[in-house]
Design an enzyme around this catalytic site. Structure first.
Site, PDB file in Angstrom:
ATOM      1  N   PRO A   2       0.836  -1.209   0.000  1.00 43.62           N
ATOM      2  CA  PRO A   2       0.000   0.000   0.000  1.00 43.62           C
ATOM      3  C   PRO A   2       0.869   1.256   0.000  1.00 43.62           C
ATOM      4  O   PRO A   2       1.873   1.323   0.688  1.00 43.62           O
ATOM      5  CB  PRO A   2      -0.821  -0.104   1.285  1.00 43.62           C
ATOM      6  CG  PRO A   2      -0.142  -1.119   2.118  1.00 43.62           C
ATOM      7  CD  PRO A   2       0.639  -2.009   1.204  1.00 43.62           C
ATOM      8  N   GLU A   3       0.502   2.216  -0.807  1.00 42.13           N
ATOM      9  CA  GLU A   3       1.207   3.491  -0.828  1.00 42.13           C
ATOM     10  C   GLU A   3       0.368   4.521  -0.069  1.00 42.13           C
ATOM     11  O   GLU A   3      -0.712   4.210   0.421  1.00 42.13           O
ATOM     12  CB  GLU A   3       1.462   3.897  -2.277  1.00 42.13           C
ATOM     13  CG  GLU A   3       2.363   2.865  -2.975  1.00 42.13           C
ATOM     14  CD  GLU A   3       3.166   3.459  -4.122  1.00 42.13           C
ATOM     15  OE1 GLU A   3       3.483   4.655  -4.084  1.00 42.13           O
ATOM     16  OE2 GLU A   3       3.462   2.706  -5.060  1.00 42.13           O
TER      17      GLU A   3
END
Ligand code: ZN
Length: 278
Positions: A2-3
């Protein structure tokens, strides 16, 4: 992994679903997720109410009462869900916060790389990884002149510099490739070669890109789902990431994929011309 946009969406989900709830019990099923001794974590949080959910970079800061914060990093595959306690428990559920209203906040992580650490609120800078973070990518905290000055001090390639989170926080591999394409900058360009006009443009593209991604729920890379269960729609809006061989939207030249600092890197060889060191 996840960014920032995905983590921001998890934050928003938890803010909606968990703030105001009081912890009645904690079930730690995989102890390594918790940095503190299990009993310290549990004793500190039982009886506490979740008062806010903040974020710094890709770290979630879950506030309990006035004085305690759980710093949560999802790493590769971590996610949260808030469900009724009767809901079936997946084998990937490693920490369960039981609330007094019969609901549970569950932390799931297929790879078990995520970490949670209980700290005193205000002591965030004692957490490794948090203290060196650069400014958040917003117009009030991320300033054009500072950005230019920071880049002038580095002769290494712009891409790894943006990835290391100290100049600005929040850009992972996908968003670096996207913002460099939007800014017409080759990923291997030495940072100190960039002109003020170029760094201003890059600055604006970084803010705009992350804002757009947040508003579209982020990308759905791997099995990531945000806390409210919506898959991100941003993936459909990518220009270069994952598009090796596909014609560039601007000029028609096939997108190329190379390695820069060990990371798969996508760019247009015509729109993003490589320049040499000063
Ligand atoms: Zn192009």
């Amino acid at each position: 992994m996840p960014e920032l946009p995905e983590v921001e969406n998890v934050r928003r989900g938890l803010e909606t679903l968990a703030v105001g709830k009081t912890v009645s019990a904690i079930d730690i099923r995989w102890s390594k997720i918790i940095v503190n001794p299990d009993e310290v974590f549990t004793a500190g949080l039982v009886g506490q109410q979740i008062t806010a959910v903040d974020r710094r970079g890709k770290y979630l800061l879950i506030r309990f009462g006035e004085q305690l914060t759980v710093v949560s990093h999802l790493r590769m595959e971590g996610k949260y869900e808030v469900v009724a306690k009767e809901a079936p428990i997946s084998k990937h559920t490693h920490v369960i916060f039981e609330f007094t209203d019969g609901q549970q906040m569950r932390y799931l992580d297929t790879r078990k790389f995520g970490r949670m650490q209980l700290i005193e609120t205000g002591q965030e800078n004692t957490v490794a990884g948090l203290k060196d973070l650069g400014p958040e990518p917003t117009p009030t905290t991320f300033l054009k002149a500072d950005f230019y000055q920071r880049l002038q001090k580095h002769h290494k390639a712009i891409k790894p510099l943006l990835l290391d989170q100290k100049v600005v926080t929040g850009l992972g591999n996908i968003y670096v490739d996207e913002t460099l394409w939007l800014s017409h900058i080759h990923p291997e360009t030495p940072a100190n070669v960039l002109t003020r006009i170029e760094t201003d443009r890059l600055h604006d593209e970084i803010i705009a890109e992350l804002e757009l991604a947040i508003n579209h729920g982020g990308t759905t890379v791997n099995t990531f789902l945000n806390a409210i269960g919506h898959a991100g729609a941003f993936q459909e809006m990518l220009h270069v990431y994952g598009k090796k061989g596909v014609p560039c939207e601007r000029c028609g030249t096939p997108i190329e994929k190379i390695k820069v600092a060990q990371r798969g890197t996508h760019f247009c060889p015509k729109c993003q011309i490589k320049r040499d060191a000063k």
